[in-house]
Structure formats: structure tokens, C-alpha cells
Design an enzyme around this catalytic site. Structure first.
Site, short mmCIF file in Angstrom:
data_model
loop_
_atom_site.label_atom_id
_atom_site.label_comp_id
_atom_site.label_asym_id
_atom_site.label_seq_id
_atom_site.Cartn_x
_atom_site.Cartn_y
_atom_site.Cartn_z
N ASP A 184 22.99 -111.15 9.94
CA ASP A 184 22.72 -110.55 8.63
C ASP A 184 23.72 -111.24 7.73
O ASP A 184 24.92 -110.94 7.81
CB ASP A 184 22.97 -109.04 8.66
CG ASP A 184 22.71 -108.43 7.31
OD1 ASP A 184 22.99 -109.10 6.30
OD2 ASP A 184 22.21 -107.30 7.24
N HIS A 185 23.28 -112.18 6.94
CA HIS A 185 24.26 -113.07 6.30
C HIS A 185 25.18 -112.31 5.32
O HIS A 185 26.24 -112.80 4.97
CB HIS A 185 23.59 -114.28 5.65
CG HIS A 185 22.92 -114.01 4.34
ND1 HIS A 185 21.66 -113.52 4.24
CD2 HIS A 185 23.34 -114.19 3.07
CE1 HIS A 185 21.34 -113.39 2.97
NE2 HIS A 185 22.33 -113.79 2.22
N HIS A 247 20.50 -105.92 4.85
CA HIS A 247 21.66 -106.08 3.97
C HIS A 247 22.17 -104.75 3.38
O HIS A 247 23.35 -104.44 3.45
CB HIS A 247 21.35 -107.03 2.81
CG HIS A 247 20.77 -108.35 3.26
ND1 HIS A 247 21.16 -108.96 4.42
CD2 HIS A 247 19.85 -109.17 2.70
CE1 HIS A 247 20.49 -110.11 4.55
NE2 HIS A 247 19.69 -110.25 3.52
C1 BG6 Z 1 17.50 -112.83 2.27
C2 BG6 Z 1 16.17 -112.34 1.80
O1 BG6 Z 1 17.85 -112.23 3.48
O2 BG6 Z 1 18.49 -112.56 1.28
C3 BG6 Z 1 15.81 -112.97 0.48
O3 BG6 Z 1 15.18 -112.63 2.78
C4 BG6 Z 1 16.91 -112.78 -0.53
O4 BG6 Z 1 14.57 -112.44 -0.02
C5 BG6 Z 1 18.27 -113.19 0.04
O5 BG6 Z 1 16.61 -113.58 -1.65
C6 BG6 Z 1 19.40 -112.82 -0.89
O6 BG6 Z 1 20.61 -113.35 -0.39
P1 BG6 Z 1 21.84 -113.69 -1.37
O7 BG6 Z 1 22.92 -114.15 -0.44
O8 BG6 Z 1 21.37 -114.77 -2.30
O9 BG6 Z 1 22.19 -112.43 -2.07
#
Ligand code: BG6
Length: 495
Positions: A184-185, A247
Site C-alpha cells: 500500500d504505497h 490507503h
Molecule cells: C493509487 C490509486 O493506489 O493511488 C490511484 O489506484 C490514485 O487511483 C493513486 O491515483 C494516488 O496516489 P498518490 O500517491 O498520487 O496520492
């Protein structure tokens, strides 16, 4: 300041190596880590996908990706020479047996490592989740999974609890749970990790962090981009599955969990799972009072006209591109202190923030016309302009009666540290190479998160809740404001 500690030599195979995630995130992240000298000689990055490419063509594709996605000046020539020498490519179709023997032969043919050094094998699944289980089985069949081998699963793990369980079972037959890294980045973002420091390294907050002193919590992850060329994928997912299941729930867990005994991964994950299990399940009778679904129609972002979701998709759809949810955590710490979650595409700006709204003072001693007796608020900005802001009530200077005014104590991490904030994937890839799963989701977390999300989707289906239109460039359907208004609250808006 940060230290760059090298990892052991490794072989990293990226399935989906020519895809968007690989080009946009993984390869730039790996380049940065190599640039800081963290990769020992002989470490290899192997792209794998269906495209029939030569090694040279893959290297050229990586070069182009780095030129596009690295910031200006980061593509240093000397680092590129070192980095490009690590790259190779294997064409294979995961669904057929072809190409696998060549891959395993290449893996077994590692350059000589120094005595006592172990070579770590990592398989990164930057592919559709339906291929996760099959890939694990093929790797197992060809004997590519040695004792320390790890597999990284990109989100989403499944599209509901049942499909997630099937994937986890299939992968779990081939890899030990401790060697499965579910990404989960958001957990790799510096400011998200900073939540741990904020909560558990500042004694002054600890006694206030509960239902007695916190009125409610808001978690907003807004994006100004639309679904764009991901509209086809997105249409099977929607905002609840794409963003909330992972997230936003992870952020909620870090804000709501009890203090873990240590930073050990199981201590942290054991506390997070308790929060997920305490989430009040959805009920079709009340779902429309505690959730809002929306879908963007044409509008304008920063003065520029943008099409609606259905236009981008090329057909009408009821999928939500915006969702707001009131989440209640049924435990002693949070009973009656709601967590309002909202996320959406084509909102006015990209921002992720957590608002801790404290309760007001017990009794006002000030004259009625003093004004400004606002309850304290802590705003934690995860991106952009990382930092936090705590509002305090002060007396306005000068004569003319006792006037109160809320002012911010403003802490900008950017200005204070003046360092480049590494992308989340840099941290996460290094943690995989080091074998530390603290920033990844354990199987039971994924399961519990899906259980709650599945409940909301089932309630929506039973209640016939459809996605309400909102104009691109606004904060979602009006119903989102009403969701809080009904509780006598409102969404925090940066002034
Ligand atoms: C991803 C989603 O996990 O996270 C995307 O699949 C989203 O739809 C993205 O745009 C948002 O990540 P960040 O790091 O740009 O907030």
C-alpha cells in the site's frame, strides 16, 4: 540526517516490467536508490512481460521512462552507466509455460558474490491481480523460489474478500507469509510514517488522543486528475475499492490504533487489525445516511475545461469516482468520535490531509462578543507541502474589548528539512530488499479491510444507492457536505 545503508546483492524480477507502474514509479525509485549508492555490484533488475523485446530495447525503454519521470538533473550519466548495466529482459506470458526455464537459468547464473554474502531474490508483481497466484505457482514449479525469496503484490489484492482470499491462498501455497509483501504505497510516504512519530514520540498528545478530547477526525485524499486512460480498470473498481479499502483505511488505522509495544512489524500490525475489526459494519437501512457516492460530470480544473467520467469511459456507468463515509470505531477509545473519510477524482486540487478536530473548551469565561472561541484543530498535511498546523486561540492585541482569534502554529517539513522527499516506492523497495514487512499489509489486515468494504458495497446494492453527479472541480456532491452537516460539523477547507 538520513544515512544510506547498502543492501545485500539482489535479483529483482519485475513482472509487468514494461508497464505503467514500472515506468512511472518502480524504475525511477530504483534509479534514485542506486544513485545514493545503496546497490552492491552485481545486483540485477530483470524486466519480464509479454512484449517481445531485446535487452537493448528494454534498456532504451527504461532510459526513456527515466527521462520522462525523473526530475530535471537527476539522470546522472555515471549512475546511468551503472544502473543500465544491471538491466536485462525476459519475454514471457505468465499464462503459458514458455520462457520460464530461460528466466530461472538467468537467475541461477548470478555473477560471483563475495563469500558469506547471500543474494536476495525478489519477484515484483506489477500486473493484474488475477495473475498473482499463477505466477507464484509457475515460479514454484521451475524451482525459482529459494528459501529467502520474496514476492511483492501490488494493490489491489483482489476486488472483494473472496477474491483476495483466493489470491492469498494461491500465493501462500508457494511463499511463507513473512516473504509476501503486499504494497500500500501510502505506508511508504514519509509523512505517513511521521504519524507514528507524532503520536508516539510526543507525550503531550497522548492524553488527548481519545473520544473525550477529540470531537471527530477527517481524512481527505483528493485528486484533481480524472480516471483518464485508467478508466477501463477504474470502472471495475471505483473510489471505495481503489482508495478507501487500502490507503484511507491504513491512515485511519495509524491515527486510531493503540500504542504498539515497539516498532516491530507484528506489534504495529497487531494494533492496526484491532481497529479494522472494530469498524462498525454497514447496514442497508442507514447506508445512505453515512456514505455518499458521486461521479464527476464535465467541469473545469484550474480554469481548464475537463470532460466527465462517462465521456472518458465512452459509456454511461454507475461507478463512483467520489466517496465519503462516516466510519465509526466501536471501541473504548473512539466510541462516538466519528472518522469522516472522503476521496475523489477531479476535485479542485491534489491534497492528502488528516484533520484532528479537538473538542471545545468546557466553559467559556469570555464575553459573548469576544468571538473566535474555536476548538483547537490539528491539520496533518501528507502531501503536498508536507507539514502540520495546530490552531490555537489567542487574544487579538489592542484595546476595544477582549477579542479572540484562532491562529496557526505552522510546521513545514519541507522548509525545515530542505531535503528531497523520496517517493514512497523508494522506501518500500528497500524494505522488501531488507526483508522488513512493517510497511506492508499482513494477510489478516487485507481480509478485515475487505470485510468492511464488502459490507458497504452490499448495503449500497440493497439500498439501490447510485452515484450522484458532481461537477469536476468541486468538492463532490452536495450530499457530502450534508453528511457532516447532519452531525453539526463541516469539512475542513484550507483557507
Ligand atoms: C493509487 C490509486 O493506489 O493511488 C490511484 O489506484 C490514485 O487511483 C493513486 O491515483 C494516488 O496516489 P498518490 O500517491 O498520487 O496520492
Amino acid at each position: 540526517m538520513a544515512q544510506f545503508i547498502p543492501v545485500d546483492p539482489f535479483d529483482l524480477v519485475i513482472f509487468g516490467g514494461t508497464g505503467d507502474l514500472s515506468k512511472r514509479k518502480l524504475l525511477p525509485a530504483l534509479f534514485h536508490r542506486d544513485s545514493d549508492g545503496q546497490f552492491p555490484p552485481g545486483s540485477r533488475i530483470i524486466g519480464a512481460s509479454r512484449s517481445q523485446l531485446s535487452n537493448e530495447a528494454f534498456v532504451a525503454l527504461v532510459r526513456e521512462a527515466l527521462e520522462t519521470h525523473l526530475s530535471k538533473g537527476a539522470l546522472d550519466d555515471e549512475v546511468w552507466q551503472r544502473f543500465s548495466a544491471r538491466l536485462s529482459y525476459h519475454a514471457l506470458d505468465i499464462t503459458t509455460p514458455d520462457g520460464w526455464p530461460e528466466l530461472v537459468a538467468a537467475l541461477n547464473d548470478a555473477p560471483g558474490d563475495a563469500e558469506g554474502e547471500s543474494r536476495c531474490r525478489v519477484f515484483y508483481m506489477a500486473t493484474a491481480p488475477r495473475l498473482f497466484g499463477e505466477t507464484a505457482h509457475r515460479l514454484s514449479e521451475i524451482g525459482a523460489i529459494d528459501s529467502g525469496a520474496r514476492i511483492v503484490l501490488e494493490k489491489p489484492v483482489g476486488s472483494d474478500r473472496e477474491s483476495a482470499r483466493a489470491i492469498n491462498d494461491a500465493v501462500g501455497q508457494c511463499f511463507e507469509e513473512g516473504n509476501i509483501f503486499r504494497i500500500d504505497h501510502y505506508l511508504g510516504k514519509e509523512t505517513v510514517q511521521n504519524l507514528l512519530a507524532l503520536r508516539f514520540a510526543n507525550a503531550l498528545l497522548a492524553p488527548l488522543w481519545n473520544r473525550t478530547h477529540i470531537d471527530h477526525v477527517q481524512i481527505t485524499v483528493s485528486e484533481n486528475l480524472g480516471a483518464g486512460n485508467r478508466a477501463q480498470y477504474y470502472n471495475h473498481s471505483g473510489a471505495l475499492r481503489d482508495m478507501v479499502q487500502n490507503h484511507l483505511l491504513q491512515l485511519l488505522c495509524l491515527v486510531a490504533m493503540e500504542p504498539p509495544q515497539s516498532m516491530h512489524h507484528d506489534d504495529i500490525r497487531n494494533e492496526k487489525i484491532k481497529v479494522l475489526k472494530a469498524l462498525r459494519p454497514s447496514d442497508p437501512a442507514t447506508v445512505d445516511r453515512v456514505t455518499v457516492r458521486g461521479q464527476y460530470a464535465a467541469g473545469a480544473i484550474d480554469g481548464e475545461a475537463v470532460p466527465g467520467y462517462a465521456d472518458e469511459l465512452g459509456e454511461t456507468s454507475d461507478i463512483e469516482t467520489f466517496v465519503a463515509v462516516r466510519a465509526d470505531i466501536d471501541n473504548w477509545r473512539w466510541n462516538d468520535t466519528p472518522f469522516y473519510l472522503r476521496t475523489g477524482k477531479r476535485l479542485p486540487r491534489k491534497a492528502s490531509e488528516i484533520v484532528i478536530q479537538f473538542s471545545g473548551v468546557a466553559h467559556s469565561i469570555f464575553p459573548q462578543d469576544a468571538g473566535g472561541l474555536e476548538a483547537n484543530r490539528l491539520v496533518i498535511r501528507l502531501q503536498p507541502n508536507e507539514g502540520m498546523k495546530l490552531t490555537m486561540v489567542t487574544k487579538e492585541p489592542g484595546p476595544g474589548g477582549f477579542k479572540l482569534r484562532s491562529l496557526p502554529l505552522n510546521l513545514s517539513f519541507n522548509e525545515t528539512y530542505q531535503v528531497r522527499y523520496p517517493d514512497a516506492y523508494e522506501r518500500l523497495l528497500m524494505e522488501v530488499l531488507r526483508g522488513n514487512p512493517a510497511l506492508f499489509m499482513r494477510r489478516d489486515e487485507v481480509d478485515a479491510a475487505w470485510a468492511w468494504i464488502d459490507g458497504i458495497i452490499a448495503s449500497w446494492q440493497e439500498a439501490g444507492t447510485s452515484a450522484l453527479p458532481y461537477q469536476a472541480g468541486t468538492w463532490g456532491p452536495t450530499a457530502s457536505a450534508l453528511l457532516l452537516d447532519r452531525d453539526g460539523r463541516e469539512w475542513y477547507q484550507e483557507p
